[in-house]
Design an enzyme around this catalytic site. Structure first.
Site, short mmCIF file in Angstrom:
data_model
loop_
_atom_site.label_atom_id
_atom_site.label_comp_id
_atom_site.label_asym_id
_atom_site.label_seq_id
_atom_site.Cartn_x
_atom_site.Cartn_y
_atom_site.Cartn_z
N ASP A 1 0.83 -1.21 0.00
CA ASP A 1 0.00 0.00 0.00
C ASP A 1 0.86 1.26 0.00
O ASP A 1 1.92 1.29 0.63
CB ASP A 1 -0.90 0.00 1.24
CG ASP A 1 -2.02 1.02 1.13
OD1 ASP A 1 -2.33 1.47 0.01
OD2 ASP A 1 -2.58 1.37 2.18
N ASN B 1 -9.49 -2.58 -7.87
CA ASN B 1 -8.55 -1.72 -8.60
C ASN B 1 -8.95 -1.51 -10.05
O ASN B 1 -8.46 -0.57 -10.70
CB ASN B 1 -7.13 -2.28 -8.53
CG ASN B 1 -6.52 -2.20 -7.15
OD1 ASN B 1 -5.62 -2.96 -6.81
ND2 ASN B 1 -7.02 -1.28 -6.32
#
Length: 310
Positions: free
Chosen positions: A33, A81
């Site tokens: 991340d 995503n």
């Protein structure tokens, strides 16, 4: 702080952490991340952040092998995503193709017998990425010294849902008795190849959540979780070792809990149960503080009146 001094401090801290660590988890899972936020802070675009993050990934792979981790899973691209801007995803897909081919051809991968596998709904990915995945898996097929799972088009709940549907279909077809359904029936349907239970989840970037990552293998195994603030491209070896230390502390706490539970049961168990409880205490006795170490006579079973049996 001057850069040279910062480097010396960091190196000393790494040595200290290395000395504190006595073992390694078998399976580490990482949520990579902060790539895009790192890029924005540097004044660049998302692609530059992802490329910097790929360099961190290579270092983490080496660190895992150095300390004895046997399996590493990287949360690289989730099903959510796909909702990001198309130009951003296309650049990431190109990077994935590049790195998959690079890894599959790397001498160190073959020397260390690293098996590369993709987990997730890979059929949702562009054909060029699917081809790169197939190439990497084929080039490293049969290796078993280290497993590198790359989670692509991955969603934990969707995988569990598909596994549940597979079980239901087998029951409807008469191939599986509903009363005989067990853990193995679910696991066989989650992934094409077995995935070990997760011992440690690492998430950099400042978020404190596991984002639907390997729920069956992590939550079911009560995995330790390590959150830290550096973005993934900034993730250091010291951060990695701090994560390993978190796992070790979690394991030690688990051992103490098992030993204390067994001790608490000793006064109320029957003779057959006593042998099992004593075995647990013997295995985890060294995890208890000296003040909690049991005496040998504490292993004697009690009769119904609460007195020690003759």
């Amino acid at each position: 702080m001057k850069r040279w001094l910062r480097q010396r401090v960091d190196a000393a801290y790494e040595r200290l952490l290395s000395q504190e660590i006595s073992g390694a988890p078998t399976h580490v899972a990482v949520i990579q991340d902060g790539n895009r936020r790192y890029a924005r802070r540097q004044g660049g675009d998302a692609h530059e952040g992802h490329r910097a993050g790929a360099e961190t990934t290579e270092r983490v792979l080496e660190w895992c092998q150095d300390i004895g981790v046997e399996e590493l899973t990287l949360y690289t691209f989730s099903t959510e995503n796909f909702e990001r801007p198309a130009e951003e995803n296309e650049a990431l897909f190109d990077l994935l193709c590049e790195k998959l081919h690079e890894f599959a051809d790397a001498d160190r991968v073959h020397e260390n017998e690293v098996c590369i596998r993709a987990i997730g709904e890979t059929e949702m990915l562009p054909e060029r990425v699917q081809n790169a995945v197939e190439y990497a898996e084929r080039r490293t097929y049969g290796y078993d010294q280290f497993v590198l799972n790359i989670a692509l088009a991955y969603g934990g709940r969707s995988r569990l849902l598909e596994a549940a549907r597979g079980v239901a279909e087998s029951v409807d077809a008469g191939d599986l008795d509903h009363e005989a359904i067990d853990v193995e029936d679910i696991e066989r349907r989650l992934y094409d190849q077995p995935v070990r239970d997760v011992d440690l989840i690492i998430r950099p970037g400042g978020e404190e959540r596991t984002s639907n990552f390997l729920p069956w293998h992590a939550n079911g195994n009560e995995a330790a979780v390590f959150f830290c603030t550096p973005y993934w491209p900034e993730f250091s070896k010291a951060d990695f070792l701090r994560g390993i230390r978190t796992y070790e502390h979690r394991q030690e706490s688990w051992r103490r809990t098992r030993a204390r539970r067994a001790l608490a049961l000793l006064g109320a168990v029957s003779e057959p149960e006593l042998a099992e409880a004593r075995s647990i205490v013997d295995r985890f006795r060294d995890s208890l503080p000296s003040s909690e170490q049991p005496e040998d006579d504490e292993f004697e079973p009690s009769d119904s009146s609460g007195r020690a049996a003759d």
